[in-house]
Enzyme design. Structure first.
Site, short mmCIF file in Angstrom:
data_model
loop_
_atom_site.label_atom_id
_atom_site.label_comp_id
_atom_site.label_asym_id
_atom_site.label_seq_id
_atom_site.Cartn_x
_atom_site.Cartn_y
_atom_site.Cartn_z
N TYR A 38 0.86 -1.19 0.00
CA TYR A 38 0.00 0.00 0.00
C TYR A 38 0.89 1.23 0.00
CZ TYR A 38 0.34 0.10 5.21
OH TYR A 38 0.75 0.14 6.51
N THR A 39 0.36 2.34 -0.52
CA THR A 39 1.19 3.53 -0.66
C THR A 39 1.33 4.28 0.66
OG1 THR A 39 -0.70 4.89 -1.25
CG2 THR A 39 0.47 3.80 -3.06
N GLU A 109 1.80 -1.12 -6.31
CA GLU A 109 1.43 -0.19 -5.25
C GLU A 109 -0.07 0.11 -5.34
OE1 GLU A 109 2.96 1.18 -2.76
OE2 GLU A 109 5.13 1.04 -3.12
N HIS A 171 4.78 -6.65 1.14
CA HIS A 171 6.03 -5.99 1.52
C HIS A 171 6.43 -6.38 2.94
CE1 HIS A 171 8.49 -1.99 1.12
NE2 HIS A 171 9.25 -3.06 1.12
N ASP A 181 2.98 -3.15 5.25
CA ASP A 181 2.03 -3.14 4.13
C ASP A 181 2.06 -4.49 3.41
OD1 ASP A 181 4.70 -2.20 3.37
OD2 ASP A 181 3.90 -1.86 1.36
#
Length: 809
Positions: A38-39, A109, A171, A181
């Site tokens: 996720y960003t 992402e 990640h 994330d």
């Protein structure tokens, strides 16, 4: 011009190069992993971070619909880097033995913005990704985002056949100590249902969950299993912060409803179910290790009874012939007994100290025989040898009880006149009272009561007729609880194979995690080198850690001990005598035995030794106040100068004085709370002098006692919990005459014990020194209990005079 001409010639030569294609079978695709992110920031900030020079990148970016910074009407996937290119999205990472995953992965992402906060309390010192002090609130993903993600992922997997189900990862999986994330709200199971990524089968999970409920796996095994599945973790055998982060990452992926970083049966079950499904060739080895590691904890050692309790001829024989069928036992001259349980032998030759016993011949089968050893024994170590058990193949069992205390002879020897004179002089000058017992060569050679059990009434006024001290009085042992309750329990559990003091505390208290707790061993608590401060004043809001550490509830106090109490310094930096260490040790005893500490020691140790006056919370178990020596006159108020919620202001008698034990732990604690008499402590002391048993009862092994009382490297005044005389460093406790092998402890209320194996000697001095007025000391030293200013209340002089009385005679 010449350079340009040369380049043109090179291009022309390459284009005219004759090429043919022959496919090698020895190759693979460059892309091995698909990594989800996720960003953590909105779309516009994500574009800036992922597109502008000097930042990061990924192969794809998927916006979300409810993001005001995303202006397009239609949600779409944005490609930022060609799949053949290298995007900078993974950073320091590892998965399935491979590193530098930027070279081998495709990164996606997804715009999703959690809100993460840190606690600013003093409790949380070390910070890491899944530290308990970090609070993250994770929003749901946009369903349309996930639709696009599923379509994109399927296309990527079709183009990159080397990406296996277990190589579709987050990640946090490849960098658990740095990243969390795509978070616990990421729909991994939904992707699995669409053929993307891995998931376990529920029936397999249930099988392993039930297995691990019965017998939990070790942290070392789980570290190995995490490595088998793909996580980059080193097996240390310790539930350190890296392991906590890795378990949290695993839980966010496969158990998102239970993310706590703790090793529990559900987490272990899910991990093994995944390995069973995707790495079936590896699961057998893990299960074989699991079975082997369960054997010590499942098969506890039966200590049995008696000092010698063995079958002859020995069933487990050494190849060194002359070490078989021999043993030693502690004895005293002209005393002792041997018991022979015959199975099927007709005769046997039994030697004690080289002299053959005159026993019945022939022996009757399946009969018990008892003989006196009074003509064969000597003081100290005695030898036993059994030969010629006939007929061949027959056997006998030989048992020799531990020595027990002989009844005291009438009166007390005049050789203790100096001891009596000093204590009586202190009594006349205002010292409250004491009981002294001296045990030598298993004989009680001194047992006297002095002064008063109670001198003051509630409110502080002196009693018109103070209550005389009796030798049967029960005393609040204070920190002698650490030894005669907690240490006795620990030595017994170690002897039974149920506890290993070299193991991490988390092996026995799994919730003991965070801020470096995972690196602490059980022995660090025993040697007071875990790094804790001397105490935490849970019982009052006015404590230096703040009101969040106020607790007058046992369950809350235990929670604080296990998860919140901070360290004052690093592990093994220096020894700091701490009550916190023994509070945690008592929790270990309770967790192993599945019993409260008081129930365990009273049933399994004191009652087994025939002791009925050694116990916790005695007023709740049929005793009355008159049976106890009183302690502080005005409760815990220090003469009315201290106040806190529920403070006691009456004379304490039969209630544990220690505020932490009484208010915060219900009267039962590893550091304080035990009451006893000199007579019961004499039996416990003789048990120590005997090497672990008394009469026919065995509490622990001699070799375990030796481990607990031997000096710590670099500090000869400490054993495992026990205080030691060393080379005179603790004269105020042991006096100047104690041997270097002497051990014992003191208690804040005015109790001291000395056990000296060299002289076969035990000294037990119980006083109620705190049952005295609080006075202002001279030279500005502050306020002190008057009783602690007398020689009797300072211990060393009394102990010294006792040694003189014993050794000089």
């Amino acid at each position: 011009m010449g350079i340009i001409y040369g380049l043109l010639m090179f291009i022309c030569s390459c284009s005219s190069l004759p090429l043919s294609h022959m496919q090698s079978k020895n190759y693979s695709h460059r892309i091995k992993f698909l990594v989800m992110h996720y960003t953590a920031i909105d779309y516009q900030k994500s574009v800036k971070a992922l597109v502008d020079e000097g930042g990061l990148s990924s192969h794809y970016l998927i916006p979300e619909r409810n993001d005001p910074s995303y202006q397009d009407d239609k949600l779409k996937v944005i490609q930022l880097v060609d799949e053949a290119g290298r995007a900078w999205h993974a950073g320091r990472s590892e998965w399935q033995g491979r590193r530098d995953l930027n070279d081998q992965s495709i990164g996606i992402e997804i715009v999703n913005v959690p809100e993460c906060m840190r606690s600013h309390t003093k409790v949380d010192i070390q910070k890491h990704e899944h530290d308990p002090s970090r609070l993250c609130i994770f929003p749901d993903y946009d369903p349309k985002q996930i639709e696009l993600l599923i379509t994109l992922s399927k296309d990527i997997l079709a183009r990159n056949p080397d990406i296996s189900p277990t190589a579709v990862i987050g990640h946090s999986d490849i960098a658990p100590t740095r990243k969390n994330d795509p978070g616990p709200r990421f729909p991994w199971y939904q992707l699995y249902q669409q053929g993307i990524g891995a998931w376990y089968d529920n029936n397999t999970l249930k099988k392993y969950w039930e297995m691990f409920n019965d017998y939990p796996p070790t942290i070392g095994l789980i570290q190995q299993a995490l490595g088998v599945y793909g996580y980059g973790i080193v097996e240390t055998g310790v539930a350190d912060s890296h392991t906590l982060d890795t378990l949290s990452a695993f839980q966010m992926h496969f158990l998102p409803w239970s993310v706590n970083g703790k090793l529990d049966s559900k987490t272990a079950g899910a991990l093994f179910a995944l390995i069973d499904k995707y790495f079936p060739q590896r699961v057998a080895g893990l299960l074989e290790r699991y079975t082997k590691e369960q054997q010590p904890s499942v098969q506890s050692i039966d200590l049995g009874y008696y000092q010698v309790n063995d079958v002859f001829p020995n069933t487990q024989r050494s190849t060194r012939e002359w070490v078989n069928d021999r043993d030693t036992f502690k004895g005293y001259a002209n005393e002792g007994q041997i018991i022979i349980d015959n199975t099927d032998a007709h005769s046997a030759d039994i030697y004690v100290n080289g002299e053959k016993l005159n026993i019945d011949s022939p022996l009757q089968p399946y009969h018990r025989f008892q003989y006196s050893l009074s003509r064969r024994t000597k003081d100290g170590e005695n030898t036993l040898r059994v030969e010629n058990v006939v007929p061949e193949g027959s056997s006998i069992r030989v048992m020799i009880p531990y020595p027990s205390i002989q009844p005291q002879k009438t009166g007390n020897s005049s050789k203790f006149a100096k001891v009596d004179a000093l204590i009586n002089s202190d009594i006349e000058a205002g010292f409250p009272g004491a009981v002294l017992l001296v045990l030598k060569d298993r004989k009680i050679i001194k047992r006297s009561a002095y002064g008063f059990a109670r001198k003051y009434a509630d409110g502080g006024q002196a009693l018109a007729q103070p209550i005389a001290m009796e030798s049967t009085q029960l005393f609040d042992l204070a920190s002698n609880t650490k030894m005669f309750a907690t240490n006795f329990a620990l030595m017994k559990l170690v002897s039974e194979g149920k506890l290993d003091v070299t193991r991490p505390i988390t092996d026995y208290l799994p919730e003991y995690q965070g801020q470096g707790r995972e690196s602490r061993l059980v022995r660090d608590l025993l040697t007071h080198t875990a790094g804790y401060a001397p105490q935490v004043r849970f019982f009052t809001k006015d404590n230096k850690l703040g009101p969040q550490f106020f607790s007058q509830n046992k369950q809350k106090t235990e929670h604080l001990l296990l998860t919140k109490v901070p360290f004052e310094m690093g592990r093994q930096t220096k020894a700091i005598y701490s009550d916190t260490d023994y509070m945690l040790l008592s929790l270990i005893v309770e967790r192993i035995t599945h019993k409260p500490l008081d129930m365990y020691v009273e049933q399994n140790i004191y009652h087994a030794l025939g002791l009925n006056n050694t116990l916790f919370n005695p007023l709740q178990k049929g005793f009355t106040k008159s049976q106890f020596a009183a302690t502080e006159i005005m409760g815990n108020t220090r003469g009315g100068t201290v106040d806190f919620d529920n403070v006691r202001a009456y004379v304490l008698q039969g209630e544990v004085h220690d505020e932490k034990a009484f208010h915060s732990l219900g009267g039962v604690a590893g550091h304080a709370g035990l009451f006893s008499t000199v007579d019961d402590l004499a039996v416990l002391s003789q048990t120590l002098l005997n090497g672990g048993g008394y009469g026919k009862t065995k509490i622990f092994d001699q070799q375990i006692l030796d481990e607990f009382i031997k000096p710590e490297e670099g500090n000869s005044t400490f054993g495992l919990g026990w205080r030691r005389a060393g080379r005179g460093q603790r004269k105020w406790h042991f006096g100047p005459y104690a041997s270097p092998y002497a051990f014992g402890h003191t208690g804040w209320t005015g109790t001291v014990t000395v056990i000296d194996p060299k002289y076969d000697l035990a000294i037990i001095l119980l006083t109620n020194a705190r049952h005295s007025e609080i006075i202002e000391q001279e030279n500005g030293k502050g306020r002190q209990f008057n009783g602690k200013l007398f020689e009797t209340g300072k211990y060393g002089s009394i102990v010294s005079l006792v040694y003189e009385a014993v050794l000089d005679n």
